[in-house]
Scaffold this active site. Structure first.
Site, PDB file in Angstrom:
ATOM      1  N   ARG C  55     -24.024 -48.832  99.949  1.00 32.02           N
ATOM      2  CA  ARG C  55     -24.954 -47.927 100.599  1.00 32.02           C
ATOM      3  C   ARG C  55     -25.811 -47.137  99.614  1.00 32.02           C
ATOM      4  NH1 ARG C  55     -23.499 -45.976 105.773  1.00 32.02           N
ATOM      5  NH2 ARG C  55     -22.424 -47.667 106.819  1.00 32.02           N
ATOM      6  N   THR C  56     -25.136 -46.478  98.714  1.00 32.44           N
ATOM      7  CA  THR C  56     -25.878 -45.625  97.788  1.00 32.44           C
ATOM      8  C   THR C  56     -26.814 -46.468  96.927  1.00 32.44           C
ATOM      9  OG1 THR C  56     -24.051 -44.083  97.778  1.00 32.44           O
ATOM     10  CG2 THR C  56     -25.654 -43.854  96.021  1.00 32.44           C
ATOM     11  N   LYS C  83     -16.130 -56.887  79.055  1.00 36.35           N
ATOM     12  CA  LYS C  83     -15.815 -57.475  77.753  1.00 36.35           C
ATOM     13  C   LYS C  83     -15.444 -56.405  76.736  1.00 36.35           C
ATOM     14  CE  LYS C  83     -19.254 -61.053  78.601  1.00 36.35           C
ATOM     15  NZ  LYS C  83     -20.686 -61.241  78.383  1.00 36.35           N
ATOM     16  N   ARG C 105     -23.508 -44.428  88.619  1.00 30.79           N
ATOM     17  CA  ARG C 105     -22.272 -44.139  89.360  1.00 30.79           C
ATOM     18  C   ARG C 105     -21.103 -44.565  88.491  1.00 30.79           C
ATOM     19  NH1 ARG C 105     -20.495 -45.216  95.469  1.00 30.79           N
ATOM     20  NH2 ARG C 105     -21.790 -43.374  95.621  1.00 30.79           N
ATOM     21  N   HIS C 133     -21.890 -35.695  93.873  1.00 37.58           N
ATOM     22  CA  HIS C 133     -22.749 -36.739  94.405  1.00 37.58           C
ATOM     23  C   HIS C 133     -23.993 -35.996  94.910  1.00 37.58           C
ATOM     24  CE1 HIS C 133     -24.262 -40.272  96.133  1.00 37.58           C
ATOM     25  NE2 HIS C 133     -23.260 -40.659  96.888  1.00 37.58           N
TER      26      HIS C 133
END
Lengths: 437, 184, 305
Positions: C55-56, C83, C105, C133
């Protein structure tokens, strides 16, 4: 440089082991302390004739002359983590901070849980170290908390205490056994007190700052509960318990009460626990990430009071160097620890300036007591002992620049601080080292 | 600001202002042979006031109410990120279809032409007008793009250290146009 | 505005209002046939997602595309992070691609701050650990303002897992700055024990909902169950879920919000999720407008002399 014979002149000598406190001269011969002459006391333990010769003189007027500092809680990282520190850089950093004897924790790779690793460390220290290194052995094999390590063999190889520092022994039965078994050797069990389940995956002190930064907190109770448990186990077993890096107000109170009850217990704290609070973390500053975590003002006050009234016996550094890249990371993923050798004395001297401790008490906590607890021949200026001496300029000021640390670990929350007081000359086994920055 | 005002000179007073609006209204009607398919879009902020005045004037002449829209060009500027802070985005309100309409774009001062370029791009996102014509109160020269006004209230040659300030009664001031000399 | 938007705690009430006002204009753009403006053409945005998010990330991507930026997504499963590349190296690499913006994020709190300190790009926090957020809080504030005109003085309840919710934390900071009266409702295990002054805490849902204008439901994360935070979803819904009867306790015109994705039948009943008082879908659309506003406003700071 090696000097067979020299004299440290006119310094203010403090040696609690002989109850010496006064201006005088200290004589060194062949790497050993040859004697002390205190002017006012007319105490003269010189060997006859030593003043008659022309010998090298270190002018210590205006300085304090301490036994070389003893740090019973350090991480030298060798073997296994030489990118963070090794015995050579670690001991040189120690000496630069005034320390001449250090006890290194067993969380190396491999873990120092057997005599072979112990011997390796001692051999390395002999070859590459510039001060005395005394290993601390692990309590349990691999520091896993499951099986006792070979205390007897490690003791024989040179370990001066046992600790699972960094990975606390969560199993109370195992801790009981360790305290019982170690009684044969009269070695302390050094406990890193942290209830790992209660600490969960916390990364700093739980409180207003953790709440502000959205970082997972570790409640102070995670430390306190384990301090309480270990005190009770020490009482049950009669074993020798030493509580490492005390950081909380409640832990100080618990230790004080235990001592009042006559339980065999000693305790240490570190300069960061009486110098800075959890606020140092603001900005997600990983150099202030340490375990136990930095606490609050009221904890600082309690720690200072504990130092003052003797509840806390020792100031240790918990010198925990890390590579720069390891700290330059997400706060959650950065390792805990502070590179402490080269700021510890200065931070501790501020306790004297602030009237928390007398200079003599500071000497006890940084020289004599840790030597007594670990049973090592250090922390004293007695005749015949190794010439381990710190000549301290209490007024010299410097700005902490981590890049100029001798230690490989540049991880300090004190970078940029203006500090006062340092070991201008540290003599380790008769070798003279000048402070560098 | 107050210091700057001391060095200002009045170029148009309230009366001049009104005469110009009136003349532009007449010219629009004349050029377009009436008001069929005409609409007005003012550029925020001064252009919106002028568009509304012109619309009112046309109403009084022809008794026809032309639709008036407002257009903010901030999102179409060519200097985004070159200033310390982004220009405030004001309201764009074109509640009618401009496709196949003759849109009279209205602004207060025509200068480099860059605002008009931005406004035309913005208009195109609303539809496909049959024609876009440009009406301005003042043309101060110094064009940087090939743009000219179809209706210019007054041509005022200026130097680059000068500024033109237009005041409106809608903002609680007297209608007037000032020439301001930038100190230094 | 500063270079970055890393937290609500570090921006002023004026900044919040500027963002919300600017978002109104972008909300208008989103109503047009052509929903795209050329404003940020030539700018490059990197969506750096270390945590899965649909969504974000979609909302940001739409906002970025509607402002005509060039967008590229850098997400964990396909990146070199697996990695063993360090975060700093990842950021430096992205910087070398010429990113003007980094939307980040991460599961660790403070990572957006870390990147902001180590990058010239404008950094936008799209959720860091349990910390913040900010764009979600801004879109929630925008939605409330759209529905209720003014936020000051409103009674707003946040319900559910407050302690692990960055949405809740940012909302608390944002709504307090805008003058709302806040209540937190939920099980004591999920309410933080340190809270800003003036916030009321209710463990009883019915009591807490009495007289509220806005109900913000939070998503219950299933992994919390069985760890002692609450015993079962069944019990949770019974005690803290929102249903029609409970909604009736709030003010008549109360609105129900949810940051999504919803767990129907766990924190919110289907009837409430789909009722006229629910503004959950408006939140989604507003999210794009608010993110456009943030991108637009930050874009001006970068080349400032």
């Amino acid at each position: 440089m090696r000097n067979n014979e020299f004299i440290i002149k006119s310094g203010f000598i403090i040696d609690p082991s002989q109850n010496i406190e006064g201006i005088g001269d200290l004589f060194v011969e062949n790497g050993k302390i040859a004697g002390i002459y205190i002017k006012n006391n007319k105490k003269d333990s010189r060997k006859n004739g030593s003043l008659n010769k022309e010998i090298k003189t270190i002018d210590a007027s205006g300085m304090y002359v301490f036994p070389g500092l003893v740090d019973m809680h350090v991480h030298l990282r060798e073997p296994g983590f030489e990118h963070k520190e090794n015995i050579n850089t670690g001991t040189r950093a120690a000496v630069n901070g005034g320390f001449t004897s250090v006890c290194c924790m067993p969380n190396t790779n491999p873990v120092n849980d057997n005599a072979t690793v112990t011997s390796y460390i001692i051999k390395k220290a002999h070859e590459q170290g510039v001060c005395n290194v005394y290993p601390i052995g692990a309590i349990t094999k691999g520091q896993k908390g499951e099986e006792l390590a070979e205390f007897g063999m490690m003791r024989e190889a040179g370990c001066v205490g046992f600790s699972d520092d960094g990975s606390p022994v969560m199993n109370s039965l195992m801790m009981r056994r360790a305290l019982e078994y170690s009684k044969i050797f009269n070695s302390p069990i050094i406990s890193h007190c942290e209830d790992l389940l209660l600490a969960d995956s916390g990364v700093m002190n739980e409180g207003t700052v953790s709440s502000m930064l959205g970082l997972k907190g570790i409640p102070t109770e995670a430390e306190d509960i384990m301090v309480a448990r270990d005190i009770l186990l020490a009482k049950l077993t009669g074993g020798r318990l030493h509580i490492a890096h005390v950081s909380s107000k409640c832990a100080v109170a618990l230790i004080r009460r235990a001592k009042e009850q006559g339980i065999r217990i000693t305790a240490e704290t570190c300069p960061h626990y009486f110098s800075i609070t959890e606020k140092a973390v603001i900005g997600y500053n990983t150099s202030a990430k340490v375990n136990p975590p930095l606490r609050t003002e009221s904890d600082i006050d309690a720690i200072k009071e504990g130092l003052r009234d003797g509840t806390i016996d020792v100031i240790a550094t918990d010198h925990a160097p890390h590579h720069k890249d390891e700290k330059l990371k997400e706060f959650d993923n950065a390792p805990s620890g502070i590179s402490g050798f080269e700021t510890a004395l200065s931070l501790s001297l501020s306790l004297v300036r602030d009237g928390v401790l007398s200079m003599k008490q500071l000497t006890e906590k940084m020289c004599l007591n840790p030597a007594i607890i670990t049973g090592i021949k250090a922390g004293t200026l007695k005749q015949g002992f190794s010439a381990d001496i710190a000549i301290i300029n209490p007024d010299a000021e410097f700005t902490v620049e981590s890049e100029s640390f001798v230690s490989k670990g540049k991880n300090t929350p004190f970078a940029g601080w203006r500090l006062k007081g340092l070991s201008a000359i540290t003599i380790s086994g008769g070798n003279i080292y000048e402070w560098k920055h | 600001m107050w210091v700057l005002k001391l060095m200002s000179k009045e170029l148009l007073n309230t009366k001049d202002f009104e005469r110009i609006i009136s003349r532009i209204a007449h010219e629009i009607i004349e050029k377009n042979k009436g008001t069929d398919n005409l609409c007005l879009v003012g550029i925020q902020r001064g252009g919106v006031h002028i568009a509304e005045r012109i619309s009112a004037k046309i109403k009084s002449i022809e008794n026809v109410s032309l639709a008036v829209g407002s257009l903010d060009i901030s999102l179409y500027r060519d200097d985004i990120g070159m200033k310390k802070s982004q220009p405030t985005v004001r309201r764009t309100d074109i509640s009618f279809d401009i496709t196949d309409q003759k849109v009279i774009l209205v602004d207060d001062v025509l200068f480099t032409g860059r605002s008009i370029r931005a406004a035309m791009d913005a208009l195109m996102d609303f539809g496909r007008p049959a024609q876009i014509q440009l009406a301005v109160l003042v043309d101060r020269g110094h064009r940087e793009l090939p743009i000219r006004a179809d209706y210019a209230g007054k041509n005022i040659p200026t130097s680059l250290h000068e500024n033109i300030e237009v005041q409106f009664r809608e903002d609680g001031l007297e209608d007037k146009v000032l020439l301001i000399e930038n100190a230094g | 505005m500063q270079k970055d938007l890393v937290s609500i705690s570090e921006i002023s009430k004026d900044d919040i209002e500027l963002i919300l006002d600017t978002a109104s204009s972008f909300r208008d753009v989103l109503r047009r046939d052509i929903k795209k403006v050329p404003t940020l053409r030539g700018k490059t945005v990197v969506n750096l997602f270390f945590e899965p998010s649909t969504r974000t990330r979609t909302s940001f991507e739409l906002a970025e595309k509607r402002l005509s930026t060039d967008v590229f997504n850098f997400s964990v499963p396909t990146s070199s992070v697996v990695k063993g590349e360090s975060l700093l190296d990842t950021v430096r690499t992205i910087q070398s691609y010429g990113a003007d913006y980094i939307v980040i994020r991460h599961s660790a709190s403070g990572v957006p701050h870390f990147i902001a300190q180590n990058s010239a790009a404008s950094v936008i926090n799209a959720g860091d650990g349990i910390n913040e957020h900010p764009t979600q809080a801004l879109l929630d504030a925008f939605t409330i303002r759209e529905q209720k005109k003014e936020i000051k003085g409103l009674e707003i309840a946040l319900v559910g897992d407050i302690v692990h919710s960055r949405v809740a934390r940012s909302n608390i900071l944002c709504l307090l700055k805008l003058g709302a009266n806040l209540r937190l409702i939920g099980p004591p295990t999920l309410i933080p024990n340190t809270l800003p002054k003036g916030i009321k805490v209710f463990y009883d849902m019915d009591e807490g909902l009495n007289g509220v204008d806005v109900i913000m439901m939070l998503r219950i994360q299933m992994e919390r169950m069985g760890k002692g935070f609450f015993p079962s979803t069944r019990e949770y819904f019974k005690l803290w879920g929102i249903n029609q009867e409970r909604l009736a306790i709030a003010c008549k015109d109360a609105i129900v919000m949810h940051p999504g994705p919803m767990n129907r039948g766990i924190e919110i009943s289907s009837e409430v999720a789909d009722c006229p008082q629910s503004v959950i879908l408006e939140q989604v659309t507003n999210g794009i407008a608010v993110r456009m506003a943030v991108l637009y406003l930050l874009g001006g700071s970068k080349n400032a002399e």
